[in-house]
Design an enzyme around this catalytic site. Structure first.
Site, short mmCIF file in Angstrom:
data_model
loop_
_atom_site.label_atom_id
_atom_site.label_comp_id
_atom_site.label_asym_id
_atom_site.label_seq_id
_atom_site.Cartn_x
_atom_site.Cartn_y
_atom_site.Cartn_z
CB VAL A 124 -0.84 -0.22 1.04
CG1 VAL A 124 -1.77 1.26 1.24
CG2 VAL A 124 -1.64 -1.34 1.11
CD GLU A 125 2.87 3.61 3.91
OE1 GLU A 125 3.06 4.75 3.32
OE2 GLU A 125 2.16 3.78 5.12
CB SER A 126 6.33 2.15 -1.46
OG SER A 126 6.72 0.65 -1.10
#
Length: 441
Positions: free
Chosen positions: A153-155
């Site tokens: 989700v983050e990167s």
């Protein structure tokens, strides 16, 4: 030299934990409770699955070791299922973190399995590089292993991802939080982009957030927006601590963050049910690290050792400008394991190779003569010192070589070129020894 073979481990392992709530404790009731929120249009995390897949595939590791799996014959069609199928699949995942289903989670699952199919295919392949690193960092802190899906989700598993707000790396650390958790961030090094160090710092941060809230849903939300925003949401909700009841009071992007994490857990395990083929992964050779205490440039390493500069950049994403600033503090340089010993043998040659071209920061800069006065202040001062018995401008000056010094470092310290230093001392090679006296003027 410290051997570290964590970076490339063979296969992504499924999340397992020693103690799990029974499935009876995580039933369809979680769907009902979660779906009682008044749904708003959810914002999707900035670096999530819709990241530009072409740029992900342009990275060295992806270009070199990931290929479309030609043996996968699944139709490029995303089947749609009834809600109960998603509920049952999420409940079968061996997870400590609660993974309920609702309409917001479904939106994110559809985004992953629809327009984000190519990115998911990349991430399933890249997971072979990164998931073992994430798992080891989480295990070291005793955390649920399903948290390894947060970087999806983050990167989108991009180690050099940078957000508009300045968060960077696989785990998207902001600079202040990075420094609080021991990561070096300066003009030359950004350890947020180091998969191992970034994962270890993220695990410690997640541990601290869970200690603060004693609830994984709130800890995950706090990872996105900070604990102060979660505390404000709890206050506005009259002390309520259920994430789904706090939902309307959270920042817009955070509302979508936990559902996106749940969807990532789903798609990284049930991609086959949506006809998504993982990219085929050819694992690279094992790697090793060497400690470097002198400044050098990756171009120098590549030229002297005959290595691909893109390989060196891919193995050392924390080096922001290809400079290894070893003179400031010891730096761990990652190399193919077979090259580590050769690097040690060639280190002096690497440092001495065209330093003026690649390391152009002068240690001493002499001002030019002032045309209005006919000479610079420094020149006049030198003349005055000579007149009063100081060292004459043409006087010879020597230095004693200290352990660890090279021709390059001595030349830079004394404001001359390596070529001049060698000429002054009649040196043909680059070998010097501690205790040797060298003329520098």
């Amino acid at each position: 030299m410290k051997t570290n073979r964590l970076l490339y481990v063979l296969l992504m392992c499924g999340a397992t934990v020693a103690t799990l709530p029974s499935l009876a404790q995580r039933t369809t009731d979680s769907y009902v409770a979660a779906n009682t929120v008044e749904l708003a249009e959810s914002d999707f995390p900035e670096q999530s699955v819709m990241a530009e897949t072409d740029s992900l595939l342009a990275m060295y590791l992806a270009k070199t070791y990931l290929r479309v799996d030609s043996s996968c014959q699944a139709a490029d069609v995303n089947p749609q299922y009834e809600a109960q199928h998603y509920i049952d699949r999420l409940q079968r995942l061996p997870a400590v973190v609660e993974l309920p289903y609702n309409d917001v989670v479904r939106q994110h699952i559809d985004r992953f399995t629809g327009g984000g199919r190519r990115a998911v295919s990349y991430m399933l392949g890249a997971a072979n590089f990164y998931m073992p690193i994430f798992e080891e960092a989480l295990e070291a802190q005793g955390l649920p292993l399903e948290l390894k899906y947060l970087p999806v989700v983050e990167s989108a598993l991009n180690p050099v991802a940078v957000s508009r707000a300045g968060a960077a790396g696989l785990w998207q650390f902001m600079p202040v939080a990075a420094k609080q958790y021991g990561l070096t961030v300066n003009s030359l090094i950004d350890e947020r982009r180091d998969p191992i160090k970034g994962s270890q710092a993220a695990a410690r941060l997640l541990r601290d957030l869970y200690s603060l809230f004693d609830d994984w849903n709130l800890a995950i939300a706090a990872y996105n927006c900070g604990p102060e925003n979660i505390n404000k949401a709890i206050h506005r909700a009259g002390g309520e601590r259920d994430y789904w009841k706090l939902y309307p009071y959270l920042p817009r992007e955070t509302r979508g963050y936990l559902p996106a994490f749940i969807a990532a857990c789903y798609v990284m395990n049930y991609y086959c049910e949506h006809n998504i083929c993982p990219m085929d992964t050819q694992l690279p050779a094992t790697t090793d690290t060497v400690r470097v205490n002198r400044n050098m440039h990756l171009q120098q390493v590549a030229a002297v050792m005959g290595l691909n500069i893109e390989l060196l950049r891919g193995l050392n994403p924390e080096l922001r400008r290809d400079v290894v600033p070893g003179a400031s503090a010891d730096v761990a340089l990652r190399l193919p394991a077979a090259e580590a010993v050769r690097f040690i043998d060639l280190e002096d040659s690497i440092v001495s190779y065209q330093p003026d071209l690649w390391l152009n920061r002068r240690a001493v800069a002499t001002p030019a003569d002032d045309p209005a006065t006919g000479g610079s202040r420094s020149a006049k001062a030198r003349g005055k010192r000579a007149k009063h018995g100081g060292k004459a401008a043409g006087a010879t000056r020597t230095v004693t070589v200290r352990k660890g010094q090279t021709l390059s470092s001595i030349a830079a310290r004394n404001g001359i070129s390596v070529a001049t230093l060698k000429r002054l001392n009649g040196l043909k090679g680059s070998t010097i020894r501690a205790g040797q006296r060298l003329r520098v003027k």
